[in-house]
Design a protein around this motif. Structure first.
Motif, short mmCIF file in Angstrom:
data_model
loop_
_atom_site.label_atom_id
_atom_site.label_comp_id
_atom_site.label_asym_id
_atom_site.label_seq_id
_atom_site.Cartn_x
_atom_site.Cartn_y
_atom_site.Cartn_z
N PHE A 176 60.24 12.89 -23.89
CA PHE A 176 61.51 13.58 -23.65
C PHE A 176 61.60 14.76 -24.60
O PHE A 176 60.88 14.83 -25.60
N THR A 177 62.46 15.68 -24.28
CA THR A 177 62.73 16.80 -25.18
C THR A 177 64.20 17.16 -25.07
O THR A 177 64.79 17.05 -23.99
N VAL A 178 64.77 17.55 -26.17
CA VAL A 178 66.15 18.04 -26.19
C VAL A 178 66.08 19.56 -26.26
O VAL A 178 65.44 20.12 -27.15
N VAL A 179 66.71 20.21 -25.31
CA VAL A 179 66.69 21.66 -25.23
C VAL A 179 67.96 22.19 -25.90
O VAL A 179 69.06 21.95 -25.41
N TYR A 180 67.77 22.87 -27.03
CA TYR A 180 68.90 23.44 -27.76
C TYR A 180 69.09 24.92 -27.44
O TYR A 180 70.20 25.42 -27.42
N ALA A 181 67.98 25.63 -27.20
CA ALA A 181 68.04 27.05 -26.87
C ALA A 181 68.06 27.15 -25.34
O ALA A 181 67.02 27.26 -24.70
N VAL A 182 69.25 27.08 -24.78
CA VAL A 182 69.36 27.04 -23.32
C VAL A 182 68.95 28.38 -22.72
O VAL A 182 69.26 29.44 -23.26
N PRO A 183 68.22 28.34 -21.60
CA PRO A 183 67.77 29.58 -20.98
C PRO A 183 68.91 30.33 -20.30
O PRO A 183 69.96 29.76 -20.00
N LYS A 184 68.67 31.60 -20.08
CA LYS A 184 69.65 32.43 -19.39
C LYS A 184 69.98 31.79 -18.05
O LYS A 184 69.13 31.31 -17.34
N GLY A 185 71.26 31.77 -17.73
CA GLY A 185 71.72 31.14 -16.51
C GLY A 185 72.25 29.74 -16.75
O GLY A 185 72.87 29.15 -15.89
N PHE A 186 71.98 29.19 -17.94
CA PHE A 186 72.45 27.85 -18.29
C PHE A 186 73.43 27.91 -19.46
O PHE A 186 73.64 26.93 -20.14
N GLU A 187 74.03 29.07 -19.70
CA GLU A 187 74.90 29.24 -20.85
C GLU A 187 76.09 28.30 -20.84
O GLU A 187 76.65 27.99 -21.88
N TRP A 188 76.48 27.81 -19.68
CA TRP A 188 77.60 26.88 -19.56
C TRP A 188 77.26 25.53 -20.15
O TRP A 188 78.12 24.70 -20.38
N LYS A 189 75.98 25.29 -20.38
CA LYS A 189 75.54 23.98 -20.82
C LYS A 189 75.13 24.03 -22.28
O LYS A 189 74.48 24.96 -22.71
N LYS A 190 75.53 23.03 -23.02
CA LYS A 190 75.08 22.93 -24.40
C LYS A 190 73.70 22.28 -24.37
O LYS A 190 73.03 22.28 -23.35
N ALA A 191 73.26 21.72 -25.45
CA ALA A 191 71.96 21.05 -25.49
C ALA A 191 71.89 19.99 -24.40
O ALA A 191 72.87 19.34 -24.08
N TYR A 192 70.72 19.84 -23.82
CA TYR A 192 70.52 18.82 -22.80
C TYR A 192 69.13 18.20 -22.97
O TYR A 192 68.26 18.77 -23.62
N THR A 193 68.95 17.01 -22.40
CA THR A 193 67.71 16.28 -22.57
C THR A 193 67.01 16.12 -21.23
O THR A 193 67.63 15.73 -20.24
N ILE A 194 65.72 16.42 -21.22
CA ILE A 194 64.88 16.20 -20.05
C ILE A 194 63.83 15.17 -20.45
O ILE A 194 63.27 15.23 -21.54
N ALA A 195 63.58 14.21 -19.57
CA ALA A 195 62.62 13.14 -19.88
C ALA A 195 61.64 12.96 -18.73
O ALA A 195 61.90 13.37 -17.59
N ILE A 196 60.52 12.34 -19.05
CA ILE A 196 59.53 11.94 -18.06
C ILE A 196 59.38 10.44 -18.16
O ILE A 196 59.16 9.90 -19.25
N ALA A 197 59.54 9.76 -17.02
CA ALA A 197 59.43 8.31 -16.99
C ALA A 197 58.36 7.88 -16.00
O ALA A 197 58.20 8.50 -14.94
#
Length: 131
Positions: A70-91
């Motif tokens: 998993f990774t926590v994304v703190y530097a959100v890409p352009k177009g995702f400014e409405w979102k704070k940090a988020y987590t993406i995982a692989i299961a």
């Protein structure tokens, strides 16, 4: 030393005709993979055809998966400014690995259930919850 550059927003179109069943499945709470009837290779995201040329069967991914990364994304890409940090995982769900957005705290080795839901923009995505 730095070279001045221009911001380049990236937009891409997702061809859905061959994988429309996957997108419709998400809307109905079903997450699909495909499995080749000839060589038995499983695909996620699903493919409309196997690399061996065999016909694929659409099967539901269900049950529990195990988080491999998993990774926590703190530097959100352009177009995702409405979102704070988020987590993406692989299961790992047996014969396929699934990427999804993790709700809440998640760790490698956690057992998760995958489900579909709309994001803040109304786009259907795969999410994980720890079980």
């Amino acid at each position: 030393m730095f070279i001045e550059s221009h911001e380049l927003p990236l937009k891409h179109r997702i061809p859905v005709k061959k994988t429309e069943k996957y997108w419709k499945g998400l809307e109905n709470g079903v997450i699909y993979k495909t499995v080749c009837r000839k060589c038995n290779k499983a695909y996620y995201p699903p493919r409309s055809e196997c690399i061996c040329g065999g016909e694929v069967e659409w099967l539901e991914i269900d049950g529990e998966g195990v988080v491999e990364a998993f990774t926590v994304v703190y530097a959100v890409p352009k177009g995702f400014e409405w979102k704070k940090a988020y987590t993406i995982a692989i299961a790992n769900f047996g014969d396929v690995r699934v990427m999804g957005w993790a709700e809440g705290e998640i760790r490698v080795g956690d057992k998760v259930r995958a489900y579909s839901n709309k994001d803040e923009n109304g786009v259907w995505k795969v999410y994980f919850e720890v079980v």
